[in-house]
Write a protein that holds these residues in place. Structure first.
Motif, mmCIF file in Angstrom:
data_model
loop_
_atom_site.group_PDB
_atom_site.id
_atom_site.type_symbol
_atom_site.label_atom_id
_atom_site.label_comp_id
_atom_site.label_asym_id
_atom_site.label_seq_id
_atom_site.Cartn_x
_atom_site.Cartn_y
_atom_site.Cartn_z
ATOM 1 N N ILE A 50 0.838 -1.198 0.000
ATOM 2 C CA ILE A 50 0.000 0.000 0.000
ATOM 3 C C ILE A 50 0.872 1.245 0.000
ATOM 4 C CG2 ILE A 50 -1.815 1.225 1.281
ATOM 5 C CD1 ILE A 50 -2.440 -1.577 2.576
ATOM 6 N N ASP A 51 0.484 2.226 -0.798
ATOM 7 C CA ASP A 51 1.252 3.469 -0.859
ATOM 8 C C ASP A 51 0.933 4.346 0.347
ATOM 9 O OD1 ASP A 51 2.760 5.666 -1.666
ATOM 10 O OD2 ASP A 51 1.081 6.517 -2.810
ATOM 11 N N VAL A 52 1.917 4.517 1.226
ATOM 12 C CA VAL A 52 1.784 5.456 2.345
ATOM 13 C C VAL A 52 2.909 6.493 2.274
ATOM 14 C CG1 VAL A 52 0.441 3.978 3.869
ATOM 15 C CG2 VAL A 52 2.933 3.812 3.897
ATOM 16 N N GLU A 53 3.298 6.817 1.050
ATOM 17 C CA GLU A 53 4.217 7.924 0.793
ATOM 18 C C GLU A 53 5.532 7.790 1.546
ATOM 19 O OE1 GLU A 53 3.184 9.865 -1.539
ATOM 20 O OE2 GLU A 53 1.035 9.419 -1.523
ATOM 21 N N GLY A 54 6.198 6.652 1.363
ATOM 22 C CA GLY A 54 7.526 6.486 1.932
ATOM 23 C C GLY A 54 7.579 5.818 3.283
ATOM 24 N N GLY A 55 6.436 5.416 3.829
ATOM 25 C CA GLY A 55 6.425 4.596 5.035
ATOM 26 C C GLY A 55 6.243 3.142 4.621
ATOM 27 N N GLN A 56 5.643 2.353 5.512
ATOM 28 C CA GLN A 56 5.275 1.000 5.115
ATOM 29 C C GLN A 56 3.884 0.668 5.602
ATOM 30 O OE1 GLN A 56 6.530 -3.678 4.886
ATOM 31 N NE2 GLN A 56 7.518 -2.529 6.510
ATOM 32 N N ALA A 57 3.123 -0.035 4.747
ATOM 33 C CA ALA A 57 1.866 -0.671 5.107
ATOM 34 C C ALA A 57 1.690 -1.816 4.114
ATOM 35 C CB ALA A 57 0.694 0.297 5.040
ATOM 36 N N THR A 58 1.930 -3.032 4.573
ATOM 37 C CA THR A 58 1.869 -4.207 3.709
ATOM 38 C C THR A 58 0.821 -5.161 4.268
ATOM 39 O OG1 THR A 58 4.212 -3.987 3.146
ATOM 40 C CG2 THR A 58 3.182 -6.116 2.712
ATOM 41 N N LEU A 59 -0.242 -5.356 3.513
ATOM 42 C CA LEU A 59 -1.326 -6.232 3.939
ATOM 43 C C LEU A 59 -1.119 -7.620 3.344
ATOM 44 C CD1 LEU A 59 -4.107 -6.677 5.311
ATOM 45 C CD2 LEU A 59 -5.153 -5.910 3.153
ATOM 46 N N VAL A 60 -1.068 -8.615 4.223
ATOM 47 C CA VAL A 60 -0.861 -10.005 3.826
ATOM 48 C C VAL A 60 -2.130 -10.773 4.160
ATOM 49 C CG1 VAL A 60 0.516 -12.083 4.223
ATOM 50 C CG2 VAL A 60 1.611 -9.821 4.302
ATOM 51 N N VAL A 61 -2.716 -11.438 3.150
ATOM 52 C CA VAL A 61 -3.938 -12.208 3.361
ATOM 53 C C VAL A 61 -3.673 -13.652 2.983
ATOM 54 C CG1 VAL A 61 -6.384 -12.454 2.810
ATOM 55 C CG2 VAL A 61 -5.343 -10.166 2.893
ATOM 56 N N SER A 62 -3.756 -14.523 3.975
ATOM 57 C CA SER A 62 -3.496 -15.945 3.791
ATOM 58 C C SER A 62 -4.611 -16.606 2.986
ATOM 59 C CB SER A 62 -3.385 -16.614 5.164
ATOM 60 O OG SER A 62 -3.453 -18.013 5.058
ATOM 61 N N PRO A 63 -4.315 -17.719 2.322
ATOM 62 C CA PRO A 63 -5.387 -18.491 1.675
ATOM 63 C C PRO A 63 -6.485 -18.895 2.647
ATOM 64 C CG PRO A 63 -3.257 -19.249 0.902
ATOM 65 C CD PRO A 63 -2.983 -18.294 2.034
ATOM 66 N N SER A 64 -6.177 -18.954 3.934
ATOM 67 C CA SER A 64 -7.182 -19.302 4.942
ATOM 68 C C SER A 64 -8.124 -18.143 5.238
ATOM 69 C CB SER A 64 -6.489 -19.722 6.243
ATOM 70 O OG SER A 64 -5.843 -18.610 6.850
ATOM 71 N N GLY A 65 -7.764 -16.947 4.761
ATOM 72 C CA GLY A 65 -8.561 -15.759 5.034
ATOM 73 C C GLY A 65 -8.053 -14.933 6.197
ATOM 74 N N GLN A 66 -7.071 -15.440 6.948
ATOM 75 C CA GLN A 66 -6.495 -14.645 8.020
ATOM 76 C C GLN A 66 -5.614 -13.542 7.446
ATOM 77 O OE1 GLN A 66 -4.780 -17.793 10.700
ATOM 78 N NE2 GLN A 66 -6.038 -16.745 12.222
ATOM 79 N N SER A 67 -5.471 -12.457 8.212
ATOM 80 C CA SER A 67 -4.753 -11.288 7.707
ATOM 81 C C SER A 67 -3.655 -10.852 8.667
ATOM 82 C CB SER A 67 -5.717 -10.124 7.481
ATOM 83 O OG SER A 67 -6.333 -9.754 8.707
ATOM 84 N N MET A 68 -2.602 -10.299 8.089
ATOM 85 C CA MET A 68 -1.526 -9.668 8.860
ATOM 86 C C MET A 68 -1.180 -8.354 8.168
ATOM 87 S SD MET A 68 2.312 -11.053 9.845
ATOM 88 C CE MET A 68 2.877 -11.176 8.139
ATOM 89 N N LEU A 69 -1.125 -7.289 8.930
ATOM 90 C CA LEU A 69 -0.699 -5.996 8.413
ATOM 91 C C LEU A 69 0.669 -5.682 8.989
ATOM 92 C CD1 LEU A 69 -1.426 -3.418 6.774
ATOM 93 C CD2 LEU A 69 -2.279 -2.446 8.933
ATOM 94 N N ILE A 70 1.629 -5.412 8.118
ATOM 95 C CA ILE A 70 2.960 -5.031 8.565
ATOM 96 C C ILE A 70 3.062 -3.509 8.469
ATOM 97 C CG2 ILE A 70 5.444 -5.313 8.224
ATOM 98 C CD1 ILE A 70 4.873 -7.957 6.845
ATOM 99 N N ASP A 71 3.011 -2.851 9.630
ATOM 100 C CA ASP A 71 3.074 -1.393 9.744
ATOM 101 C C ASP A 71 1.826 -0.730 9.168
ATOM 102 O OD1 ASP A 71 5.501 -1.510 11.091
ATOM 103 O OD2 ASP A 71 6.687 -1.344 9.258
ATOM 104 N N ALA A 72 1.668 0.554 9.472
ATOM 105 C CA ALA A 72 0.422 1.232 9.096
ATOM 106 C C ALA A 72 0.642 2.675 8.663
ATOM 107 C CB ALA A 72 -0.566 1.192 10.268
ATOM 108 N N GLY A 73 1.849 2.994 8.202
ATOM 109 C CA GLY A 73 2.081 4.318 7.655
ATOM 110 C C GLY A 73 2.086 5.428 8.686
ATOM 111 N N TRP A 74 1.792 6.631 8.208
ATOM 112 C CA TRP A 74 1.914 7.859 8.988
ATOM 113 C C TRP A 74 0.648 8.163 9.784
ATOM 114 C CZ3 TRP A 74 6.545 10.651 8.454
ATOM 115 C CH2 TRP A 74 7.359 10.288 7.358
#
Length: 341
Positions: free
Chosen positions: A33-57
């Motif tokens: 995800i574009d957060v203008e130079g930060g990080q926000a990476t959404l990971v969605v497993s085939p099982s439907g569970q989710s993990m978000l790595i960081d959330a930007g500014w």
């Protein structure tokens, strides 16, 4: 506060029963995800569970939380099962409180207390926000128990794994040419880094881990092994991304989560671009610092200026094959699995 290692066996036992009935045909989906130079990476497993790595500014009228919610809607998830905070700098942790106020978050994962004496105000707000869910302190070697994936913590709180991951551990001849940088006592060097595996597919995300700690993952032996997808460390900043690690891991594809004026250092860009076996280099933004010689072709860049907010999406299969899509122009490229490199 609990540690991941204390709960992983129980949680894996709980979720494995349903998943063991047979492999899901769904892919692993990753949204850069574009957060203008930060990080926000959404990971969605085939099982439907989710993990978000960081959330930007923070602030900005909830801009980054809104962009994350838009990605969640596209991914058909309504909650974040695991909120992994790599470290406490504002461009990574700042958006967590706003997001936590808007969507359910099950478990917050971080490296423990901040190490910076003048704590970033984002840290204080994050500590308050994580009271909404469980809090686990990551240790190198821990596994985040997401059904259908193997998410291994390889760095946290200034430490790294000491034993090679499966299939890794070969001596690394690139270590002989490695030149250390000055010691880094900041939060960056404490970043929680992960290897995300789905069958034969492997992705590396080290947050803002800096040069010397990355060296520890690669020297004298390569503890990570080879990977398919590399999210460039520290937004493509020259303080990170030594050739001893990047070249030894031999990514097939790299994605740089930079901003127009954040990251995208020409020297770091060329280290990635020169990695043996690299097929393509994708970017969230055109880097002004990179100029003509240190930017990908326009088709591989999600945002050609700093006024748009397009994502890069990855869809991976168990055989190691994956597809990358630039949401700005719809450009899609598929990289084969089955051991092809």
């Amino acid at each position: 506060m609990q540690t991941l290692s204390r709960l992983v066996i129980i949680l894996l036992t709980t979720v494995s029963g349903a998943y063991a009935q047979g492999p899901s045909p769904r892919p692993l989906d990753v949204y850069i995800i574009d957060v203008e130079g930060g990080q926000a990476t959404l990971v969605v497993s085939p099982s439907g569970q989710s993990m978000l790595i960081d959330a930007g500014w923070p602030a900005l009228e909830g801009r980054d939380a809104g962009r994350i919610e838009a990605a969640m809607k596209q991914a058909h998830v309504s909650r974040i099962d695991y909120m992994l905070v790599t470290h406490y700098h504002t461009d990574h942790v700042g958006g967590v409180p706003a997001l936590a106020a808007q969507v359910p978050i099950g478990t917050f994962i971080d490296h423990g207390p901040t190490v910076e004496s003048s704590a970033d105000p984002g840290y204080t707000a994050y500590v308050e926000a994580r009271k909404r869910g469980k809090n686990l302190q990551a240790k190198p070697g821990d596994v985040v128990p997401i059904a259908g994936l193997e998410v291994t913590i390889v760095s946290s709180n200034g430490e790294t794994i000491r034993s090679p991951m499966p299939g890794a551990g070969l001596p690394n001849p690139l270590c002989a040419a490695h030149k250390p940088q000055p010691a880094d006592a900041s939060e960056n060097a404490r970043s929680v880094g992960v290897v995300i595996a789905y069958g034969a597919f492997r992705m590396l995300d080290l947050g803002d881990l800096t040069w010397n700690r990355e060296h520890d993952l690669a020297c004298p032996a390569n503890l990570i092994g080879t990977i398919d997808l590399y999210l460039t460390t520290h937004h493509g900043n020259e303080q990170s991304g030594p050739a001893a690690l990047v070249h030894a891991s031999k990514p097939r594809v790299a994605i740089m989560n930079n901003g127009a004026d954040k990251g995208g250092s020409p020297s770091a860009w060329h280290i990635v671009r020169d990695s043996p076996g690299l097929q393509d280099f994708w970017q969230l933004h055109t880097s002004r610092a990179g100029g003509r010689d240190a930017n990908a072709a326009d088709d591989f860049i999600a945002n050609l200026d700093d006024t748009t907010s397009h994502m890069i999406q990855v869809s991976a299969r168990q055989d190691g094959g994956f597809t990358v899509t630039n949401t700005r122009n719809g450009k899609t490229k598929t990289y084969p699995g089955g051991g092809a490199r």
